[in-house]
Write a protein that holds these residues in place. Structure first.
Motif, PDB file in Angstrom:
ATOM      1  N   ARG A  27      46.232  57.012  13.328  1.00 56.38           N
ATOM      2  CA  ARG A  27      46.896  57.025  12.002  1.00 56.38           C
ATOM      3  C   ARG A  27      46.295  55.868  11.212  1.00 56.38           C
ATOM      4  NH1 ARG A  27      52.876  56.475  11.482  1.00 56.38           N
ATOM      5  NH2 ARG A  27      52.572  57.666   9.578  1.00 56.38           N
ATOM      6  N   PRO A  28      45.010  55.956  10.851  1.00 59.53           N
ATOM      7  CA  PRO A  28      44.309  54.796  10.281  1.00 59.53           C
ATOM      8  C   PRO A  28      44.964  54.257   9.010  1.00 59.53           C
ATOM      9  CG  PRO A  28      42.959  56.794  10.104  1.00 59.53           C
ATOM     10  CD  PRO A  28      44.127  57.134  10.967  1.00 59.53           C
ATOM     11  N   GLY A  29      45.519  55.136   8.191  1.00 60.45           N
ATOM     12  CA  GLY A  29      46.128  54.695   6.927  1.00 60.45           C
ATOM     13  C   GLY A  29      47.376  53.853   7.129  1.00 60.45           C
ATOM     14  N   ALA A  30      47.959  53.927   8.317  1.00 58.97           N
ATOM     15  CA  ALA A  30      49.193  53.181   8.592  1.00 58.97           C
ATOM     16  C   ALA A  30      48.980  52.205   9.757  1.00 58.97           C
ATOM     17  CB  ALA A  30      50.319  54.144   8.923  1.00 58.97           C
ATOM     18  N   LEU A  31      47.735  51.845  10.012  1.00 60.40           N
ATOM     19  CA  LEU A  31      47.393  50.939  11.119  1.00 60.40           C
ATOM     20  C   LEU A  31      48.023  51.404  12.436  1.00 60.40           C
ATOM     21  CD1 LEU A  31      47.567  47.390   9.433  1.00 60.40           C
ATOM     22  CD2 LEU A  31      45.651  48.983   9.573  1.00 60.40           C
ATOM     23  N   ASN A  32      47.979  52.727  12.627  1.00 60.53           N
ATOM     24  CA  ASN A  32      48.500  53.348  13.853  1.00 60.53           C
ATOM     25  C   ASN A  32      49.988  53.066  14.101  1.00 60.53           C
ATOM     26  OD1 ASN A  32      46.046  54.549  14.431  1.00 60.53           O
ATOM     27  ND2 ASN A  32      45.316  52.796  15.597  1.00 60.53           N
ATOM     28  N   ALA A  33      50.732  52.872  13.032  1.00 63.78           N
ATOM     29  CA  ALA A  33      52.185  52.683  13.188  1.00 63.78           C
ATOM     30  C   ALA A  33      52.738  53.875  13.973  1.00 63.78           C
ATOM     31  CB  ALA A  33      52.858  52.582  11.824  1.00 63.78           C
ATOM     32  N   LEU A  34      53.659  53.564  14.876  1.00 58.68           N
ATOM     33  CA  LEU A  34      54.136  54.570  15.824  1.00 58.68           C
ATOM     34  C   LEU A  34      55.371  55.275  15.265  1.00 58.68           C
ATOM     35  CD1 LEU A  34      53.691  52.220  18.900  1.00 58.68           C
ATOM     36  CD2 LEU A  34      52.254  54.216  18.364  1.00 58.68           C
ATOM     37  N   ASN A  35      55.150  56.462  14.722  1.00 57.70           N
ATOM     38  CA  ASN A  35      56.287  57.251  14.239  1.00 57.70           C
ATOM     39  C   ASN A  35      56.759  58.183  15.360  1.00 57.70           C
ATOM     40  OD1 ASN A  35      54.297  59.143  14.293  1.00 57.70           O
ATOM     41  ND2 ASN A  35      54.331  59.616  12.116  1.00 57.70           N
ATOM     42  N   ARG A  36      57.797  58.969  15.047  1.00 54.68           N
ATOM     43  CA  ARG A  36      58.358  59.816  16.104  1.00 54.68           C
ATOM     44  C   ARG A  36      57.351  60.847  16.603  1.00 54.68           C
ATOM     45  NH1 ARG A  36      64.217  61.335  13.870  1.00 54.68           N
ATOM     46  NH2 ARG A  36      63.079  61.084  11.925  1.00 54.68           N
ATOM     47  N   PHE A  67      45.415  48.288  17.288  1.00 57.13           N
ATOM     48  CA  PHE A  67      45.867  49.141  18.402  1.00 57.13           C
ATOM     49  C   PHE A  67      47.070  49.911  17.844  1.00 57.13           C
ATOM     50  CE2 PHE A  67      48.710  49.640  22.146  1.00 57.13           C
ATOM     51  CZ  PHE A  67      47.891  50.441  22.905  1.00 57.13           C
ATOM     52  N   ALA A  68      48.091  49.188  17.415  1.00 60.16           N
ATOM     53  CA  ALA A  68      49.218  49.772  16.659  1.00 60.16           C
ATOM     54  C   ALA A  68      50.007  48.623  16.048  1.00 60.16           C
ATOM     55  CB  ALA A  68      50.108  50.612  17.559  1.00 60.16           C
ATOM     56  N   ALA A  69      50.273  48.741  14.735  1.00 58.18           N
ATOM     57  CA  ALA A  69      50.958  47.642  14.019  1.00 58.18           C
ATOM     58  C   ALA A  69      52.474  47.743  14.131  1.00 58.18           C
ATOM     59  CB  ALA A  69      50.526  47.624  12.559  1.00 58.18           C
ATOM     60  N   GLY A  70      52.940  48.529  15.095  1.00 59.68           N
ATOM     61  CA  GLY A  70      54.385  48.553  15.357  1.00 59.68           C
ATOM     62  C   GLY A  70      54.995  49.921  15.195  1.00 59.68           C
ATOM     63  N   VAL A 107      43.067  47.137  23.828  1.00 53.56           N
ATOM     64  CA  VAL A 107      43.669  46.659  22.577  1.00 53.56           C
ATOM     65  C   VAL A 107      42.684  45.850  21.743  1.00 53.56           C
ATOM     66  CG1 VAL A 107      45.478  45.182  21.597  1.00 53.56           C
ATOM     67  CG2 VAL A 107      45.962  46.549  23.632  1.00 53.56           C
ATOM     68  N   SER A 108      42.440  46.317  20.536  1.00 51.65           N
ATOM     69  CA  SER A 108      41.664  45.556  19.560  1.00 51.65           C
ATOM     70  C   SER A 108      42.549  45.386  18.324  1.00 51.65           C
ATOM     71  CB  SER A 108      40.402  46.359  19.199  1.00 51.65           C
ATOM     72  OG  SER A 108      39.398  45.494  18.764  1.00 51.65           O
ATOM     73  N   GLY A 109      42.439  44.266  17.651  1.00 49.22           N
ATOM     74  CA  GLY A 109      43.226  44.062  16.427  1.00 49.22           C
ATOM     75  C   GLY A 109      44.718  43.925  16.723  1.00 49.22           C
ATOM     76  N   TYR A 110      45.537  44.430  15.780  1.00 49.76           N
ATOM     77  CA  TYR A 110      46.983  44.212  15.863  1.00 49.76           C
ATOM     78  C   TYR A 110      47.660  45.049  16.963  1.00 49.76           C
ATOM     79  CZ  TYR A 110      46.344  42.064  11.282  1.00 49.76           C
ATOM     80  OH  TYR A 110      45.929  41.267  10.249  1.00 49.76           O
ATOM     81  N   ALA A 111      48.433  44.370  17.789  1.00 56.26           N
ATOM     82  CA  ALA A 111      49.354  45.048  18.724  1.00 56.26           C
ATOM     83  C   ALA A 111      50.691  44.362  18.493  1.00 56.26           C
ATOM     84  CB  ALA A 111      48.886  44.894  20.164  1.00 56.26           C
ATOM     85  N   LEU A 112      51.386  44.830  17.478  1.00 57.78           N
ATOM     86  CA  LEU A 112      52.614  44.154  17.035  1.00 57.78           C
ATOM     87  C   LEU A 112      53.833  45.052  17.278  1.00 57.78           C
ATOM     88  CD1 LEU A 112      51.334  42.724  13.619  1.00 57.78           C
ATOM     89  CD2 LEU A 112      51.355  41.612  15.872  1.00 57.78           C
TER      90      LEU A 112
END
Ligand SMILES: CC(C)=CC(=O)SCCNC(=O)CCNC(=O)[C@H](O)C(C)(C)COP(=O)(O)OP(=O)(O)OC[C@H]1O[C@@H](n2cnc3c(N)ncnc32)[C@H](O)[C@@H]1OP(=O)(O)O
Length: 263
Positions: A27-36, A67-70, A107-112
């Motif tokens: 989900r590149p546009g959302a920094l791989n934010a984890l939705n349902r 990796f995923a911004a949350g 993991v590269s970049g943000y893992a928040l």
């Protein structure tokens, strides 16, 4: 190595490389934010590979930046207590933690927030030099909901974990490695290659042994030491019923490479 592209999910890229499954958050546009949807698709993909006898290890990765911004803040923004309580939000992530085959997070970049929690649901974390780990939920006025308070505390100890939870501070890759959160750190351009190499090594081992090893190690997080050690002993006894135990030990004594049959 044979590469195979599987049917695509909306939030993931899924492929196999020989005996290794590679799942890339996408989900590149959302920094791989984890939705349902990402949660459901990840659970489905890992369930699929857990059942696939040709797969011995699963690698989960993201992009170079994240990796995923949350967990997806926009999805959570308007949810009330009743919404999340009645729908038991995030309980779906438990399915991922029931995966019996070893999983590596690259993991590269943000893992928040949820991104850090997803990495910690895996069995090994490899990081690139740019990786940043954190549980910044406190800055949103909430607390972690995918196991972070438990797993980060177990991984790095109470004092450091508390400092991170209560301030929302982010940890770089070097500190994450020193703290024991991360197994190894690599330059960005070598991260995935190294994770896949380790995954291939694991996938070449006896599958019952890697699965039982994972189950036994994870017991240490779930039960008291005495119960964990009893569980480990039973698993150790039962592995003596496998052909791979006989093959592995014979190969050592005969100074040859073992030919495991996963039986
Ligand atoms: C609450 C629970 C239980 C769990 C959680 O995980 S809460 C979330 C924890 N994570 C965070 O608080 C991090 C949020 N993100 C950021 O702080 C920043 O995005 C950043 C520091 C990771 C990167 O900053 P940068 O300036 O490089 O990029 P942005 O413009 O901020 O982001 C790009 C794009 O992605 C969207 N985005 C980022 N993170 C999330 C997220 N967690 N949920 C939803 N969307 C996210 C961001 O809004 C932007 O999209 P737009 O361009 O459409 O605004």
């Amino acid at each position: 190595m044979a590469e195979q592209q599987l049917n695509q999910a909306e939030t993931l890229l899924i492929e196999t490389r020989g005996r290794v499954a590679l799942i890339t958050l996408n989900r590149p546009g959302a920094l791989n934010a984890l939705n349902r949807q990402a949660m459901q698709e990840l659970a489905e993909a890992t369930r699929h590979f857990d059942r696939d006898p040709n797969i011995g290890c699963i690698v989960i990765t993201g992009s170079e930046k994240a990796f995923a911004a949350g967990a997806d803040i926009k999805e959570m923004q308007h949810q009330s207590f009743m919404d999340v309580y009645l729908a038991d939000w995030f309980s779906g992530w438990e399915e991922l933690t029931r995966t019996r085959k070893p999983m590596i997070a690259a993991v590269s970049g943000y893992a928040l927030g949820g991104g850090c929690e997803l990495a910690m649901m895996c069995d090994i974390i490899y990081a690139s030099e740019t990786a940043k780990f954190g549980q910044p939920e406190i800055k949103l006025g909430v607390i972690p909901g995918m196991g972070g308070t438990q797993r980060l505390t177990l991984a790095i100890g109470k004092s450091k974990a508390m400092e991170m939870f209560l301030t929302g501070r982010v940890m770089d890759a070097a500190e994450a490695e020193r703290s024991g959160l991360v197994a190894k750190v690599f330059p960005v351009d070598r991260l995935l290659e190294e994770a896949l190499k380790t995954a291939e090594t694991i996938a070449a081992m006896s599958m019952p042994a890697t699965m039982m090893m994972k189950e036994a190690v994870n017991r240490s997080f779930e039960v008291c030491l005495a119960e964990g050690i009893r569980f480990e002993r039973r698993a150790f006894h039962s592995i003596f019923a496998t052909q791979d135990k006989a093959e592995g030990m014979s190969a050592f004594v005969e100074k040859r490479t073992p030919n495991f049959s996963n039986s």
